[in-house]
Scaffold this motif. Structure first.
Motif, PDB file in Angstrom:
ATOM      1  N   VAL A  17      46.531  41.809  40.515  1.00  0.00           N
ATOM      2  CA  VAL A  17      46.313  42.573  39.021  1.00  0.00           C
ATOM      3  C   VAL A  17      46.415  44.102  39.078  1.00  0.00           C
ATOM      4  O   VAL A  17      47.113  44.562  38.239  1.00  0.00           O
ATOM      5  CB  VAL A  17      45.031  42.060  38.426  1.00  0.00           C
TER       6      VAL A  17
ATOM      7  N   TRP B  71      40.550  34.691  48.342  1.00  0.00           N
ATOM      8  CA  TRP B  71      41.164  34.476  46.752  1.00  0.00           C
ATOM      9  C   TRP B  71      40.903  35.607  45.783  1.00  0.00           C
ATOM     10  O   TRP B  71      41.794  35.939  45.117  1.00  0.00           O
ATOM     11  CB  TRP B  71      40.806  33.027  46.435  1.00  0.00           C
TER      12      TRP B  71
ATOM     13  N   CYS C 140      42.989  38.602  46.640  1.00  0.00           N
ATOM     14  CA  CYS C 140      44.508  38.433  46.163  1.00  0.00           C
ATOM     15  C   CYS C 140      44.371  38.739  44.620  1.00  0.00           C
ATOM     16  O   CYS C 140      45.613  39.167  44.303  1.00  0.00           O
ATOM     17  CB  CYS C 140      45.017  36.984  46.550  1.00  0.00           C
ATOM     18  N   VAL C 141      43.493  38.082  43.992  1.00  0.00           N
ATOM     19  CA  VAL C 141      43.498  38.126  42.705  1.00  0.00           C
ATOM     20  C   VAL C 141      43.318  39.816  42.207  1.00  0.00           C
ATOM     21  O   VAL C 141      44.267  40.396  41.314  1.00  0.00           O
ATOM     22  CB  VAL C 141      42.490  37.323  41.773  1.00  0.00           C
TER      23      VAL C 141
ATOM     24  N   LEU D 109      49.354  37.250  43.024  1.00  0.00           N
ATOM     25  CA  LEU D 109      48.962  36.502  42.046  1.00  0.00           C
ATOM     26  C   LEU D 109      49.475  35.020  42.138  1.00  0.00           C
ATOM     27  O   LEU D 109      48.804  34.203  41.947  1.00  0.00           O
ATOM     28  CB  LEU D 109      49.134  36.765  40.526  1.00  0.00           C
TER      29      LEU D 109
ATOM     30  N   ALA E 102      47.569  33.365  44.927  1.00  0.00           N
ATOM     31  CA  ALA E 102      46.165  33.080  44.495  1.00  0.00           C
ATOM     32  C   ALA E 102      46.178  31.955  43.596  1.00  0.00           C
ATOM     33  O   ALA E 102      45.230  30.956  43.709  1.00  0.00           O
ATOM     34  CB  ALA E 102      45.462  34.262  43.901  1.00  0.00           C
ATOM     35  N   TYR E 103      47.065  31.784  42.658  1.00  0.00           N
ATOM     36  CA  TYR E 103      46.970  30.464  41.915  1.00  0.00           C
ATOM     37  C   TYR E 103      47.473  29.474  42.492  1.00  0.00           C
ATOM     38  O   TYR E 103      47.322  28.186  42.231  1.00  0.00           O
ATOM     39  CB  TYR E 103      47.958  31.033  40.537  1.00  0.00           C
TER      40      TYR E 103
END
Length: 86
Positions: A28, A20, A23-24, A56, A59-60
């Motif tokens: 970004v 996670w 991925c973030v 993103l 991940a979200y």
């Protein structure tokens, strides 16, 4: 909770958390800077902003919002495939 279950659960939680966070951070980086870190990603990702937006969303979305995760996976795939317009 038995010791064997906790011994299995802790590495799994650490692995999912690391994925996670990756991925973030990559999302970004790709979305804001318009380029990818590392040689391999720079060679294979043609649209870093599109790829970053997809990462993103993945991940979200996670497991709670499968539609966002599916859209994110699609954007990541498009980031690899779509040629830059120049």
């Amino acid at each position: 909770m038995s010791t064997s279950f906790a011994g299995l659960l802790l590495p799994l939680v650490i692995l999912v958390g690391a994925l996670w966070l990756g991925c973030v951070v990559l999302g970004v980086h790709g979305l804001l800077l318009g380029r990818m870190p590392g040689r391999w990603l720079q060679r294979h990702v043609r649209q870093p902003r599109l790829w970053g937006a997809g990462a993103l969303l993945v991940a979200y979305g996670g497991f709670q919002r499968p539609s966002l995760t599916a859209v994110g996976i699609g954007l990541v795939a498009l980031g690899h495939v779509v040629k830059p317009s120049s």
